[in-house]
Scaffold this motif. Structure first.
Motif, short mmCIF file in Angstrom:
data_model
loop_
_atom_site.label_atom_id
_atom_site.label_comp_id
_atom_site.label_asym_id
_atom_site.label_seq_id
_atom_site.Cartn_x
_atom_site.Cartn_y
_atom_site.Cartn_z
N PHE A 79 -7.14 4.77 -0.36
CA PHE A 79 -8.03 4.75 0.37
C PHE A 79 -8.55 2.65 0.39
O PHE A 79 -8.79 2.37 -0.20
CB PHE A 79 -10.26 5.07 -0.14
CG PHE A 79 -9.65 6.86 -0.09
CD1 PHE A 79 -9.81 7.13 0.35
CD2 PHE A 79 -9.43 7.30 -1.27
CE1 PHE A 79 -9.95 8.72 0.91
CE2 PHE A 79 -9.28 7.94 -1.45
CZ PHE A 79 -10.10 8.98 -0.66
N VAL A 80 -7.95 2.63 2.00
CA VAL A 80 -8.61 1.37 2.46
C VAL A 80 -9.42 1.35 2.92
O VAL A 80 -9.60 1.88 4.45
CB VAL A 80 -7.14 0.32 2.81
CG1 VAL A 80 -7.32 -1.19 2.79
CG2 VAL A 80 -5.95 0.87 1.71
N ILE A 96 0.78 -1.57 0.06
CA ILE A 96 0.11 -0.09 0.00
C ILE A 96 0.69 1.40 -0.30
O ILE A 96 0.38 2.44 0.10
CB ILE A 96 -0.82 -0.28 1.19
CG1 ILE A 96 -2.41 -1.15 1.28
CG2 ILE A 96 -1.92 1.29 1.70
CD1 ILE A 96 -2.73 -1.31 2.18
N GLU A 97 1.58 1.59 0.67
CA GLU A 97 3.08 2.07 0.83
C GLU A 97 3.35 2.43 -0.46
O GLU A 97 3.74 3.56 -1.16
CB GLU A 97 3.47 2.16 2.34
CG GLU A 97 3.74 2.32 3.24
CD GLU A 97 3.38 3.29 3.79
OE1 GLU A 97 3.79 4.41 3.35
OE2 GLU A 97 3.00 3.51 5.04
N ASN A 98 4.13 1.73 -1.06
CA ASN A 98 4.19 1.77 -2.32
C ASN A 98 3.09 1.86 -3.85
O ASN A 98 3.74 3.01 -4.04
CB ASN A 98 4.56 0.23 -3.29
CG ASN A 98 5.85 -0.08 -2.65
OD1 ASN A 98 7.20 0.99 -1.61
ND2 ASN A 98 6.16 -1.51 -2.23
N ILE A 99 1.81 1.89 -3.51
CA ILE A 99 1.57 2.24 -4.03
C ILE A 99 0.79 4.18 -4.47
O ILE A 99 0.74 4.41 -4.51
CB ILE A 99 -0.48 1.57 -3.89
CG1 ILE A 99 0.49 0.03 -5.03
CG2 ILE A 99 -1.09 2.24 -5.11
CD1 ILE A 99 -0.78 -0.85 -4.10
N LYS A 105 3.36 4.59 7.74
CA LYS A 105 3.51 5.55 7.91
C LYS A 105 3.27 7.20 7.38
O LYS A 105 2.91 7.62 7.90
CB LYS A 105 5.71 5.65 7.27
CG LYS A 105 6.35 4.28 8.08
CD LYS A 105 7.12 4.49 7.33
CE LYS A 105 7.91 3.15 7.93
NZ LYS A 105 10.21 2.91 7.11
N SER A 106 2.81 6.21 5.96
CA SER A 106 1.77 7.59 5.29
C SER A 106 0.14 8.13 5.46
O SER A 106 -1.01 8.31 4.89
CB SER A 106 1.60 7.70 4.12
OG SER A 106 3.21 6.95 3.73
N TYR A 134 -3.27 13.11 3.65
CA TYR A 134 -2.64 12.17 3.71
C TYR A 134 -2.63 10.79 2.72
O TYR A 134 -3.99 11.30 1.81
CB TYR A 134 -3.30 11.10 4.64
CG TYR A 134 -2.89 11.13 5.78
CD1 TYR A 134 -1.58 11.44 7.10
CD2 TYR A 134 -3.76 12.81 7.42
CE1 TYR A 134 -1.45 11.83 8.28
CE2 TYR A 134 -3.36 13.69 8.31
CZ TYR A 134 -1.91 12.61 8.85
OH TYR A 134 -2.36 13.30 10.07
N ASP A 135 -2.39 10.22 2.20
CA ASP A 135 -1.79 9.89 0.58
C ASP A 135 -2.39 9.04 0.91
O ASP A 135 -2.82 8.23 -0.30
CB ASP A 135 -0.38 9.44 0.46
CG ASP A 135 0.10 10.73 -0.15
OD1 ASP A 135 -0.55 11.90 -0.88
OD2 ASP A 135 1.80 11.00 0.47
#
Length: 212
Positions: free
Chosen positions: A25-26, A15-18, A71-72, A91-92
């Protein structure tokens, strides 16, 4: 997602990479733990609406677990779509759970996707996409590579809906997808499959629900 720290970390890494290139949004489901709680609550006499509230609480706890590995993302689980949208301005990654009784997290995901005008809705499940029947019950069930949303609505409408039920996607979520024409892929929800599906490769692991 799986109640496992190592797997949650793997999901978080993907998810962080994407999120380096996309807003993410999750919506986290309740899984087995929610079904266990709801099953006990029903034995104790709880009605479906109260059981839905129990399920919503579990989804938000599961969301907090995923947030712990990110982290994001803010250390906050939004309770509605407006709050999720406001957080996305800062936030991303935004992680949330359920919102309202009678709405599965599938429906919540579809409504959120509609609200934020998402380009793509990914639905991570425990099976390799959409089948003509539940493949865990009928191993000979046909898996669809692609299916129109209207055909899937016809399949899903034959099922009963109750708190704690397990469905590929529920009827409300499909109606939202139909009216909003959101490109949706249902796929086997392993961390390594997310980027693959995002790149358009869902062979053998997923189904494209085609809007009409």
């Amino acid at each position: 997602m799986g109640f496992d720290a190592k797997k949650i970390k793997r999901f978080a890494e993907v998810i962080e990479n994407i999120a380096e290139m996309h807003k993410v949004f999750v919506v986290v489901g309740g899984g087995k733990i929610a079904r266990d709680y709801i099953g006990i609550a029903k034995m104790l006499g709880a009605d479906n609406t109260f059981c839905d509230y129990i399920g919503i609480c579990i989804t938000r706890l599961n969301a907090m677990l995923l947030i712990s590995a990110l982290k994001s993302a803010p250390k906050r689980v939004p309770k509605d779509f407006i709050e999720a949208y406001e957080l996305s301005k800062v936030y991303d990654i935004v992680v949330m759970g359920g919102t309202f009784p009678g709405h599965t997290t599938d429906a919540t995901s579809a409504l959120l996707a509609e609200f934020i005008n998402a380009d793509l809705l990914l639905n991570a499940t425990s099976v390799r996409g959409v089948y003509s029947e539940d493949p865990r019950i009928n191993p000979r069930a046909e898996r669809f590579e692609r299916i129109s949303v209207s055909n899937l609505i016809e399949i899903v409408s034959r099922q009963d809906v109750e708190a704690g039920g397990s469905y590929v996607m529920d009827l409300l979520s499909l109606k939202i997808i139909q009216r909003s024409r959101i490109k949706t892929i249902v796929f086997l929800g392993e961390p390594e499959n997310i980027q693959r599906v995002l790149n358009g490769d869902f062979r053998d692991i997923g189904t494209l629900i085609e809007p009409e």
